[in-house]
Design an enzyme around this catalytic site. Structure first.
Site, PDB file in Angstrom:
ATOM      1  N   LYS A  91      51.346 -12.293 -36.612  1.00 27.07           N
ATOM      2  CA  LYS A  91      51.860 -13.297 -37.540  1.00 27.07           C
ATOM      3  C   LYS A  91      53.207 -13.740 -36.995  1.00 27.07           C
ATOM      4  O   LYS A  91      53.712 -13.135 -36.049  1.00 27.07           O
ATOM      5  CB  LYS A  91      52.031 -12.704 -38.941  1.00 27.07           C
ATOM      6  CG  LYS A  91      52.799 -11.361 -38.933  1.00 27.07           C
ATOM      7  CD  LYS A  91      52.932 -10.757 -40.317  1.00 27.07           C
ATOM      8  CE  LYS A  91      51.691 -10.045 -40.797  1.00 27.07           C
ATOM      9  NZ  LYS A  91      51.076 -10.643 -41.963  1.00 27.07           N
ATOM     10  N   ARG A  92      53.794 -14.812 -37.549  1.00 27.03           N
ATOM     11  CA  ARG A  92      55.130 -15.188 -37.111  1.00 27.03           C
ATOM     12  C   ARG A  92      56.079 -13.990 -37.237  1.00 27.03           C
ATOM     13  O   ARG A  92      55.909 -13.139 -38.104  1.00 27.03           O
ATOM     14  CB  ARG A  92      55.650 -16.367 -37.949  1.00 27.03           C
ATOM     15  CG  ARG A  92      54.951 -17.674 -37.629  1.00 27.03           C
ATOM     16  CD  ARG A  92      55.193 -18.130 -36.200  1.00 27.03           C
ATOM     17  NE  ARG A  92      56.555 -18.563 -36.023  1.00 27.03           N
ATOM     18  CZ  ARG A  92      56.937 -19.814 -35.790  1.00 27.03           C
ATOM     19  NH1 ARG A  92      56.031 -20.773 -35.675  1.00 27.03           N
ATOM     20  NH2 ARG A  92      58.200 -20.122 -35.634  1.00 27.03           N
ATOM     21  N   LYS A 100      58.729 -10.031 -42.869  1.00 29.27           N
ATOM     22  CA  LYS A 100      57.401  -9.505 -42.563  1.00 29.27           C
ATOM     23  C   LYS A 100      57.481  -8.100 -41.955  1.00 29.27           C
ATOM     24  O   LYS A 100      56.488  -7.410 -41.817  1.00 29.27           O
ATOM     25  CB  LYS A 100      56.665 -10.447 -41.611  1.00 29.27           C
ATOM     26  CG  LYS A 100      56.362 -11.830 -42.230  1.00 29.27           C
ATOM     27  CD  LYS A 100      55.716 -12.762 -41.210  1.00 29.27           C
ATOM     28  CE  LYS A 100      55.611 -14.208 -41.651  1.00 29.27           C
ATOM     29  NZ  LYS A 100      54.480 -14.471 -42.569  1.00 29.27           N
ATOM     30  N   THR A 159      47.496 -15.017 -45.008  1.00 32.10           N
ATOM     31  CA  THR A 159      46.097 -15.364 -44.815  1.00 32.10           C
ATOM     32  C   THR A 159      45.521 -14.556 -43.655  1.00 32.10           C
ATOM     33  O   THR A 159      44.311 -14.327 -43.601  1.00 32.10           O
ATOM     34  CB  THR A 159      45.931 -16.878 -44.528  1.00 32.10           C
ATOM     35  OG1 THR A 159      46.912 -17.262 -43.561  1.00 32.10           O
ATOM     36  CG2 THR A 159      46.121 -17.690 -45.777  1.00 32.10           C
TER      37      THR A 159
HETATM   38  N1  GPQ Z   1      54.331 -20.540 -45.173  1.00 28.64           N
HETATM   39 CL1  GPQ Z   1      57.167 -22.437 -47.025  1.00 28.64          CL
HETATM   40  C1  GPQ Z   1      54.403 -21.055 -43.897  1.00 28.64           C
HETATM   41  O1  GPQ Z   1      53.603 -20.719 -43.028  1.00 28.64           O
HETATM   42  N2  GPQ Z   1      55.365 -21.963 -43.596  1.00 28.64           N
HETATM   43  C2  GPQ Z   1      56.235 -22.417 -44.520  1.00 28.64           C
HETATM   44  O2  GPQ Z   1      57.088 -23.265 -44.242  1.00 28.64           O
HETATM   45  C3  GPQ Z   1      56.117 -21.883 -45.829  1.00 28.64           C
HETATM   46  C4  GPQ Z   1      55.179 -20.951 -46.130  1.00 28.64           C
HETATM   47  C5  GPQ Z   1      53.223 -19.599 -45.469  1.00 28.64           C
HETATM   48  C6  GPQ Z   1      53.581 -18.390 -46.311  1.00 28.64           C
HETATM   49  O3  GPQ Z   1      54.650 -17.699 -45.716  1.00 28.64           O
HETATM   50  C7  GPQ Z   1      52.354 -17.500 -46.404  1.00 28.64           C
HETATM   51  O4  GPQ Z   1      52.601 -16.398 -47.228  1.00 28.64           O
HETATM   52  C8  GPQ Z   1      51.165 -18.296 -46.945  1.00 28.64           C
HETATM   53  O5  GPQ Z   1      49.992 -17.546 -46.850  1.00 28.64           O
HETATM   54  C9  GPQ Z   1      50.983 -19.579 -46.175  1.00 28.64           C
HETATM   55  O6  GPQ Z   1      52.190 -20.323 -46.123  1.00 28.64           O
HETATM   56  C10 GPQ Z   1      49.914 -20.458 -46.769  1.00 28.64           C
HETATM   57  O7  GPQ Z   1      50.087 -20.614 -48.139  1.00 28.64           O
END
Ligand code: GPQ
Length: 831
Positions: free
Chosen positions: A565-566, A571, A673
């Protein structure tokens, strides 16, 4: 490569070389495209030529369905979902489209008969990296499900010339390389040079009297840039429906910019062209925190303005007058990035289409719905009023006017509560005045949703508490989902086949709840054996892939423990690292202990400006280097960082994982996800009660999930009582020795300062409470290792995880949006 067998007679007609699904038609179509599109014949074709020919052959078959869909939608004036998103992280198209067309086997055989290595052709595709992570990938999963569920829809976004950077690792550090994904051409898109809209920036507004002597406002811009449409067809699984992903590219507007320069100022004119094109040049690589950059605001307005103008054009082309705009269209705002759309629709309805405020607002607030994806305060977008005014002077007036109407309503409901008014205002007045995009999105939408049950609760009780008090019915939850087509069928064909054989049908691919049929076989030792074999095969594949790219060799018998994940402090990749260092120290202290071998696998990009995240990557690689080369460890544990984690590479990872790391601090991960992708491929989760983990655990059963750590409530309580990480460090000797080992220089060739910023932050601030959850995490990991020793039991848990993942299909999520939020109906297109 040469032609294997001489091909069978190719007696299909022209029509079916484009649309036919037989092996013969596919072969002829492929050779036609190779020759007439790529200008190559078989003997001189490069791997890229072969890929292009395969892509066009696939696209031909999609286009036929697309035309049918478009005609049907148009003549039925179908209600259309417009998904506005700054990011669409699509992943490679070819394999996915073959699955959705239902021709994987035929195409594989056709390729084989032509003497081609089909896997190599598929691997040739470079993915469009038009997103950062979860948010962009969610948009892509939703596009797949919208088409599969036969819901007329258009995805609107930006055609970035450079997507998310490619990551390489040099000396353990992340190095970013630009992602020139369009270099070799993009066979999936169709340019629409005639679908072009002007986008205004800067200048000023002025009032004038129209022909009816009414006072109107007009925006006199300083700059006009054109947006040109590029369309990518999105085919549903096993259906005739093809929806549209329409991405905008910025171009100089000849009608304006060239006039502005003196005749003869050729250089100036070219410069204007270049400047115009920078707007869609590059994706901002920040996952959550916002940069506040002018170009970013320009990008947001750019795609929003084009998209709303396009919808108005479509309204006139199909239904007619704008009064029914909110019946024809529903717009979903994917986070606040497109929330300028609220002001832009108001502007277009009033300034360009003669509506008064009340009529325009009545339409606008019935069109929009907004999804929130984060509670992290630093990720909530605000723009300084001065920048906003300079770029979008008309929109600032409209935002002020929306705010005036809105705050008057608040005052009437909450007499004398000016503190509340201040909090709810679209403009933050403390310090530099700023426009709050989240407040604009909530006020401008008729529905607001979070992305997992816990997150949606927190949205109501914390972030948007005041708004929830005011409009309780406006708030919803729609738990995220992911598409089983890409993340099971494409990524893990062996598992997909085993599931279909076990369940006696492949209906689960469109109805993921059917995976429950596996439960009846969860004790079946025949299935256990095959299940285990499928997992081992995927682990071997991944091991070979990683060996080739990193030189690190993993043991397929080891637990494949994956965090992909990023990279973000919330995280907590560093919590995972502390466990790895604990394992290392244990082996060093008693080398002969009976330990379950583990392969720790990481993947993920860090935002280029996020120092701490980059230091975490360096530390992962530094720890890997020491552990992997320590003869005493002898391969018992191995650590590897997969470079350039993206959709394509992720597809190698999900099938091979035994353990999925979902270890964010509770309350911080809106949904996640990746947690779903791993679990539906048979990995067990070690996780906190955060985001969708809560619901995954509910579904799979608590006995099939490794839970640890504080709950979101406990986190809040602990923070209110005062969190002092240094006390954990002082009290827990093992924790202390793990952190001290980082500081000792062991992982940095004697440099005791390199990782200090990280360890100091943990001991002194630790905003994401790594130290508070450390002990529970280690204990939970020990349970994991014990559980893995019992192979039968582990396999059973793995089967049950997959069997109970039905809820996490994006089809379910889209059904909920359609029913509760969008109020849209399917429009089936026959095959
Ligand atoms: N999320 Cl605000 C991102 O990937 N980028 C963003 O700029 C924001 C949220 C993610 C979030 O961190 C995850 O928990 C979610 O599963 C995902 O969005 C999709 O809703």
């Amino acid at each position: 490569m040469s032609m294997a067998q001489s091909p069978e007679p190719l007696d299909v007609d022209r029509e079916s070389t484009r649309t036919g699904m037989s092996k013969t038609a596919l072969k002829q179509g492929f050779l036609d495209n190779l020759f007439y599109i790529q200008g190559r014949f078989r003997e001189v074709a490069t791997p890229h030529d072969l890929y292009m020919a395969a892509a066009y052959t696939t696209r031909d078959r999609i286009l036929e369905r697309w035309i049918k869909s478009a005609q049907h939608y148009k003549s039925n004036q179908s209600r259309t979902v417009c998904y506005l998103s700054a990011e669409f992280l699509l992943g490679p198209h070819l394999a996915n489209n073959l699955v959705n067309l239902g021709i994987v086997e035929t195409a594989t055989e056709a390729a084989h008969e032509l003497g081609l290595d089909f896997d190599a052709i598929i691997a040739e595709e470079e993915e469009p990296g038009l997103g950062n992570g979860g948010l962009g990938r969610l948009a892509a999963c939703f596009m797949d499900s919208l088409s599969t569920l036969q819901i007329p829809s258009i995805g609107y976004g930006i055609r970035y010339e450079f997507g998310i950077f490619d990551q390489t690792i040099e000396d353990g550090w992340q190095v970013e390389k630009s992602d020139n994904w369009l270099r070799n051409g993009n066979p999936w898109e169709i340019p629409r040079p005639k679908i072009r809209f002007p986008v205004f920036y800067g200048g000023y507004t002025e009032q004038y009297r129209d022909h009816d002597d009414r006072t109107r406002t007009r925006w006199v811009p300083a700059q006009i840039i054109d947006g040109v449409a590029y369309d990518t067809p999105i085919l549903g699984y096993g259906v005739g429906n093809v929806n549209l992903l329409r991405l905008w590219k910025a171009e100089a507007s000849e009608s304006f910019d060239f006039q502005a320069f003196n005749v003869g100022n050729y250089y100036g004119a070219v410069h204007a062209k270049i400047e115009a094109e920078t707007i869609s040049k590059v994706l901002y690589p920040n996952d959550e925190p916002e940069a506040g950059k002018e170009l970013r605001l320009k990008q947001q307005f750019f795609f929003v303005s084009c998209s709303i103008q396009d919808m108005i054009r479509l309204q006139f082309n199909t239904v007619g007058p704008l009064d029914s705009f909110a019946e024809k269209f529903v717009v979903q705002l994917n986070d606040t990035h497109p929330s300028l759309a609220v002001a832009e629709l108001m502007r277009l309805l009033m300034d360009e289409h003669d509506m008064d405020w009340d009529r325009a607002w009545d339409i606008t607030h019935r069109v929009f719905c907004y999804t929130n994806h984060t509670l992290l305060p630093e990720a909530l977008e605000t723009w300084s009023v001065s920048l906003f005014e300079r770029l979008l002077p008309r929109h600032l007036e409209i935002v002020y006017e929306i705010n005036r109407h809105f705050l008057d309503e608040v005052r009437i409901r909450f007499l004398g509560d000016e503190e509340r008014v201040r909090r709810m205002s679209l403009i933050a007045e403390d310090g530099e005045r700023r426009v709050r995009m989240a407040n604009l999105a909530v006020v401008g939408s008729r529905a607001v949703n979070g992305v997992a049950a816990l997150h949606s609760e927190l949205v109501k009780t914390t972030l948007f508490k005041d708004f929830h008090d005011f409009w309780p019915d406006r708030f919803h939850n729609v738990t995220n989902g992911v598409t089983p087509r890409r993340f099971m069928v494409v990524a893990n064909p062996r598992l997909a086949r085993l599931i279909s054989e076990t369940c006696g049908s492949d209906d689960w691919i469109r109805d993921l709840g059917r995976l429950r049929d596996l439960e009846a076989h969860a004790m079946d030792s025949g299935l256990h054996e095959r299940w285990h074999a499928v997992k081992i095969a995927a682990k071997r594949d991944l091991a070979a892939w990683l060996k080739h790219r990193t030189g690190v060799l993993l043991d397929p018998e080891a637990i494949f423990d994956v965090q992909a994940k990023r990279i973000h402090e919330y995280k907590r990749q560093h919590l995972n690292l502390l466990h790895i260092i604990r394992c290392y120290q244990r082996i060093k202290q008693s080398p002969n202990q009976d330990m379950v071998p583990r392969a720790f696998i990481f993947g993920g990009k860090a935002a280029p400006g996020y120092f701490m995240a980059k230091l975490i990557i360096k530390l992962i690689n530094a720890v890997a280097e020491v552990i992997n080369n320590d003869p005493q460890i002898n391969g018992f544990i191995r650590v590897v960082f997969m470079p350039d984690f993206n959709v394509k590479n992720g597809q190698h990872l999900y099938p091979a994982a035994n353990l999925s790391e979902q270890i964010s601090l509770a309350g911080k991960e809106a949904s996640g996800t990746g947690n779903m992708k791993f679990s539906m491929n048979g990995a067990l989760t070690i996780g906190t009660l955060d985001g969708a983990n809560v619901e995954i655990r509910e579904e799979v059963g608590k006995e099939n999930f490794f839970l640890f750590g504080m709950s979101a409530d406990e986190v809040g309580q602990h923070q209110r009582e005062g969190y002092r990480p240094w006390e954990y460090y002082a009290r827990d000797a093992e924790l202390k020795s793990d952190i001290d080992l980082i500081n000792s220089g062991l992982f940095s060739h004697g440099d005791t300062q390199l990782f200090r910023p990280l360890t100091d932050r943990l001991v002194n601030q630790d905003p994401f409470m790594v130290l508070a959850d450390y002990r529970a995490y280690i204990a939970c990991q020990d349970h994991v290792a014990e559980a893995y020793r019992d192979h039968q039991h582990w396999t059973r848990m793995s089967i049950l995880n997959v069997a109970r993942m039905g809820k996490f299909s994006s089809d379910r999520a889209i059904r909920e949006y359609a029913e509760h939020i969008w109020r849209t109906e399917p429009h089936p297109i026959g095959l």
